[in-house]
Design an enzyme around this catalytic site. Sequence first.
Site, mmCIF file in Angstrom:
data_model
loop_
_atom_site.group_PDB
_atom_site.id
_atom_site.type_symbol
_atom_site.label_atom_id
_atom_site.label_comp_id
_atom_site.label_asym_id
_atom_site.label_seq_id
_atom_site.Cartn_x
_atom_site.Cartn_y
_atom_site.Cartn_z
ATOM 1 N N CYS A 32 -69.469 -42.049 -4.223
ATOM 2 C CA CYS A 32 -70.532 -41.228 -4.828
ATOM 3 C C CYS A 32 -70.245 -41.056 -6.319
ATOM 4 C CB CYS A 32 -70.621 -39.871 -4.134
ATOM 5 S SG CYS A 32 -71.094 -40.029 -2.405
ATOM 6 N N CYS A 69 -61.611 -25.116 3.376
ATOM 7 C CA CYS A 69 -62.217 -26.433 3.192
ATOM 8 C C CYS A 69 -61.093 -27.467 3.254
ATOM 9 C CB CYS A 69 -62.915 -26.471 1.829
ATOM 10 S SG CYS A 69 -63.539 -28.095 1.379
ATOM 11 N N GLY A 76 -62.690 -37.088 1.212
ATOM 12 C CA GLY A 76 -62.844 -38.006 2.336
ATOM 13 C C GLY A 76 -64.173 -37.883 3.033
ATOM 14 N N CYS A 115 -61.105 -41.665 -0.790
ATOM 15 C CA CYS A 115 -62.396 -41.876 -0.139
ATOM 16 C C CYS A 115 -62.953 -43.204 -0.615
ATOM 17 C CB CYS A 115 -63.355 -40.742 -0.516
ATOM 18 S SG CYS A 115 -64.972 -40.845 0.280
ATOM 19 N N GLU A 149 -55.740 -32.205 -1.036
ATOM 20 C CA GLU A 149 -56.029 -30.824 -1.423
ATOM 21 C C GLU A 149 -56.916 -30.114 -0.409
ATOM 22 O OE1 GLU A 149 -57.953 -32.048 -5.284
ATOM 23 O OE2 GLU A 149 -59.501 -30.688 -4.558
ATOM 24 N N CYS A 193 -68.479 -37.845 -7.921
ATOM 25 C CA CYS A 193 -67.374 -37.242 -7.173
ATOM 26 C C CYS A 193 -66.022 -37.778 -7.638
ATOM 27 C CB CYS A 193 -67.572 -37.513 -5.688
ATOM 28 S SG CYS A 193 -66.274 -36.819 -4.673
ATOM 29 N N SER A 232 -69.318 -32.194 6.887
ATOM 30 C CA SER A 232 -70.218 -32.692 5.850
ATOM 31 C C SER A 232 -70.110 -34.209 5.735
ATOM 32 C CB SER A 232 -69.832 -32.031 4.514
ATOM 33 O OG SER A 232 -70.599 -32.565 3.463
ATOM 34 N N CYS A 246 -64.459 -31.264 -6.219
ATOM 35 C CA CYS A 246 -63.828 -32.024 -5.149
ATOM 36 C C CYS A 246 -62.894 -33.084 -5.711
ATOM 37 C CB CYS A 246 -64.893 -32.736 -4.332
ATOM 38 S SG CYS A 246 -66.208 -31.653 -3.839
#
Length: 346
Positions: free
Chosen positions: A115, A104, A158, A111, A91, A118, A190, A332
């Site tokens: 976290c 973005c 990611g 990923c 996405e 997330c 980031s 996200c």
Amino acid sequence: MTDIKSMTLACLQDEMERQGEKKFRAKQIYSWMHEKLAESFDEMTSLSKDLKSRLSRSYSLVNLTLVQVKVSGQDGTSKFLFRLPDGNVIESVLMRYHYGNSVCISSQAGCRMGCRFCASTLGGLERNLAPSEMLDQVYQIQKWSKERVHNVVVMGTGEPLDNYESLLTFIEILTGEGGLHISQRNITVSTCGIVPMIRKLADEKLQITLALSLHAATQEKRKSLMPIANKYSLEEVMDACRYYFEQTKRRITFEYSLVGGVNDSREDAEKLIRLIRPMNCHVNLIPVNPVKERAYVQSKRDMIMNFKNALEKSGINVSIRREMGRDIDGACGQLRKSYMDMEKGG
Ligand code: SAH
């Protein structure tokens, strides 16, 4: 077949010369891909028929397929779901600001950073994206919106510093001449804080902005939110950020997702102030987007404002991330995840 869209201009020039082509051919092909955003060799009308057919026999031209677009009724933010050539989906987001359009992008399918709040990490890492797949998110969105993209933030699914070589090639092609030629200053990367890679990136001396996902001002609290903190201490991360600033003179952005009752108290704000005040930085507060698989809740409005005011009073530059597109699976990885769940029949 070689992925021609992932080749830098220098690389493509070498390749064409080796094949006995004139040097300017490489520039033409490159401009067709990265400036005119051609999606097939057939579209490259300034090339001979013979060259076009030779190219299509040896090279693949990676284009993403748009699966779904969701446009927010709240603020015009759009979320895109793209299919990669191998069937994976990723996405990307288009945000419209008064200073221009910002895209973005995702740097990986899935990923592995884990976290806690997330959604992107819930299914683990599928694979790294190629530079072409990162670029084409920007290209497809520019074409879809018929408006120029001014800023690119590598803040989607990611961990970009976990896909370092592709990230650098992506930045080179996106910012170089003969492509969209977006200024390095308009690119933000980031990271959750992979210390050796932050240092490596600093040594490249690019003019891009580094955004560090901090989310807590103590090692203990950071560890409870981000597994990467078990590997690199807060002190090491902050040292790496200072090093990035020394090498590039670029102000660091700290991202701080406010999680209700976890990291949003007066005391948390004070600890944060003590930690970052000596640095030339900007803080981006992100009211946490609740993910249904996780128990975390958003901070109350007054807690968010108190937190912001405390930082501002200490002279720290701070912004609250506009809560874009909450009505369109804004957090996200949520759109990708809900699509994959649906495909699985879940
Ligand atoms: N891996 C990179 C970039 C992707 S995440 C990184 O960690 O920085 C982009 C930002 O959104 C990070 O600061 C991340 O911690 C934050 N984020 C992820 N999920 C979130 C959620 N549900 N609510 C608020 N912020 C979130």
